[in-house]
Design a protein around this motif. Structure first.
Motif, PDB file in Angstrom:
ATOM      1  N   ASP A 177     113.129  58.677   8.867  1.00 27.65           N
ATOM      2  CA  ASP A 177     113.741  59.990   9.125  1.00 27.65           C
ATOM      3  C   ASP A 177     113.773  60.830   7.851  1.00 27.65           C
ATOM      4  O   ASP A 177     113.443  62.019   7.861  1.00 27.65           O
ATOM      5  CB  ASP A 177     115.188  59.829   9.610  1.00 27.65           C
ATOM      6  CG  ASP A 177     115.267  59.328  11.041  1.00 27.65           C
ATOM      7  OD1 ASP A 177     114.539  59.847  11.893  1.00 27.65           O
ATOM      8  OD2 ASP A 177     116.070  58.413  11.296  1.00 27.65           O
TER       9      ASP A 177
ATOM     10  N   HIS B  46     112.477  62.102  19.207  1.00 27.51           N
ATOM     11  CA  HIS B  46     111.693  61.892  17.981  1.00 27.51           C
ATOM     12  C   HIS B  46     111.371  60.419  17.734  1.00 27.51           C
ATOM     13  O   HIS B  46     110.410  60.100  17.053  1.00 27.51           O
ATOM     14  CB  HIS B  46     112.405  62.507  16.768  1.00 27.51           C
ATOM     15  CG  HIS B  46     113.483  61.642  16.170  1.00 27.51           C
ATOM     16  ND1 HIS B  46     114.771  61.605  16.650  1.00 27.51           N
ATOM     17  CD2 HIS B  46     113.456  60.754  15.140  1.00 27.51           C
ATOM     18  CE1 HIS B  46     115.490  60.757  15.933  1.00 27.51           C
ATOM     19  NE2 HIS B  46     114.718  60.214  15.011  1.00 27.51           N
TER      20      HIS B  46
ATOM     21  N   HIS C 266     109.705  56.487  14.898  1.00 25.48           N
ATOM     22  CA  HIS C 266     110.155  55.085  14.777  1.00 25.48           C
ATOM     23  C   HIS C 266     109.358  54.167  15.700  1.00 25.48           C
ATOM     24  O   HIS C 266     109.911  53.440  16.520  1.00 25.48           O
ATOM     25  CB  HIS C 266     111.642  55.001  15.114  1.00 25.48           C
ATOM     26  CG  HIS C 266     112.499  55.929  14.324  1.00 25.48           C
ATOM     27  ND1 HIS C 266     112.482  55.993  12.947  1.00 25.48           N
ATOM     28  CD2 HIS C 266     113.404  56.871  14.715  1.00 25.48           C
ATOM     29  CE1 HIS C 266     113.330  56.919  12.530  1.00 25.48           C
ATOM     30  NE2 HIS C 266     113.901  57.467  13.582  1.00 25.48           N
TER      31      HIS C 266
HETATM   32 FE   LIG Z   1     115.434  58.895  13.602  1.00 29.17          FE
END
Ligand SMILES: [Fe+2]
Length: 346
Positions: A296, A158, A163
């Protein structure tokens, strides 16, 4: 559903004081405070008489006095004074939760107190070692089920999309993952060889040029994660490589405490093997990690809504293998615990 015979993080150590305070863990309301000697106390937050939270009452030495009729409870949850008859009903008591301070955190045991062993608390290698630096942020409140964050921490992929300004590199998109099931959790990991360090790490590593990078994503039951990042100069990393003297290691510890089914309190800190006393580095790491974890949180809060209002079924991908194994094993542990509890109650 939650695993109850387990240690969870209840608070940072400085958050629990001589003030009565209510916290919620696994949907249970708990009155926490410190005794006069500084010991931690956690009592079911409801007087057995009319269920006024004890946290709405008064602290008196090492006892708590209910704010409605003055029933008074000691640190073990036993009623030591009740009004009216001069004697205390035998069922005038509240549950006392085992608490333990470690790593700057307060740990709480949510199941049968007879089974609480502090040696079962998550082991943190290198904590307190003067050769390792540490940085911490504040606890984060997530509007999602704790398992969504466990999923996230078994998902090295992810970072490529969530990110992009910090942990992402081209190699994080598609390098194959390896999954290992351990006795106490699941590890998803991969080495990515000879690429430019991702932006966050480029600022920190003490070598020039390309790197070999390990992403080690490990979650242990019920909901505690070690995310280990290893960076070595290109050509010196890999599972068998002797690590280079300029190797940078960052161990990120992540503890997810379910407040209830739809909310989570998230505690984290990082240990690093370089410049342990460099305060500016610690502050920079905390700020950047906080920024990434906010990314997140924003994604997971939306996933919580998306997954609870599905128009069509969701799908799983090969990269989800670690999460699915973790969830399946945790659910088996919860089922077993509930079966045993039912059997004992019969
Ligand atoms: Fe993360």
């Amino acid at each position: 559903m939650f695993l109850k015979n387990a240690w969870y993080v209840a608070a940072w150590d400085h958050e629990i004081t001589r003030e009565l305070q209510q916290i919620t863990v696994l949907g249970e309301k708990i009155c926490v405070f410190r005794s006069e000697a500084g010991d931690l106390v956690g009592l079911e937050d409801a007087c057995p008489h009319r269920k006024l939270p004890l946290s709405k009452g008064r602290i008196k030495g090492d006892t708590v006095e209910c704010g409605y009729h003055g029933l008074t409870f000691d640190c073990a949850g036993q009623c030591v004074w009740a009004p009216g008859t001069g004697r205390i009903p035998s069922n005038a008591k509240v549950h006392a939760y085992p608490l333990h301070e470690k790593y700057g955190l307060v740990w709480i045991w949510m199941g049968n107190p007879a089974l609480a062993e502090t040696s079962d608390i998550f082991e943190i290698e290198n904590y307190g070692d003067p050769a390792w630096g540490i940085n911490r942020g504040a606890a984060m409140e997530l509007d999602c089920n704790y398992l969504l964050m466990c999923d996230n921490l078994l998902d090295p992929t992810h970072v490529a999309w969530v990110h992009q300004s910090s942990f992402a590199a081209e190699a994080t998109k598609d390098t194959p993952l390896r999954i290992t099931k351990t006795d106490d959790g699941v590890i998803v990991h991969r080495w990515m060889m000879d690429h430019e360090p991702a932006p966050f790490y480029k600022k920190i590593v003490e070598f020039e040029g390309n790197c070999d990078r390990l992403q080690h994503y490990e979650v242990r039951y019920p909901s505690h994660a070690l995310i280990k990042a290893v960076f070595t100069p290109a050509g010196t990393g890999g599972p068998d490589g002797p690590l280079h003297e300029k190797t940078f290691v960052m161990d990120s510890y992540n503890f997810m405490t379910p407040t209830n089914e739809g909310q989570t309190r998230y505690y984290w800190f990082q240990l690093r093997n370089i410049r342990p006393h460099d305060e500016a580095l610690s502050e920079m790491m905390t700020a950047d990690v906080q920024h990434a974890f906010d990314e997140d949180r924003d994604v997971l809060n939306e996933i919580q809504k998306g997954m609870s209002n599905k128009r069509s079924p969701h799908i799983d991908l090969p990269i989800d293998g670690g999460q699915l194994r973790f969830r399946r094993q945790l659910q088996a542990m919860i089922n077993e615990e509930q079966q045993v509890d039912r059997q004992m109650a019969e």
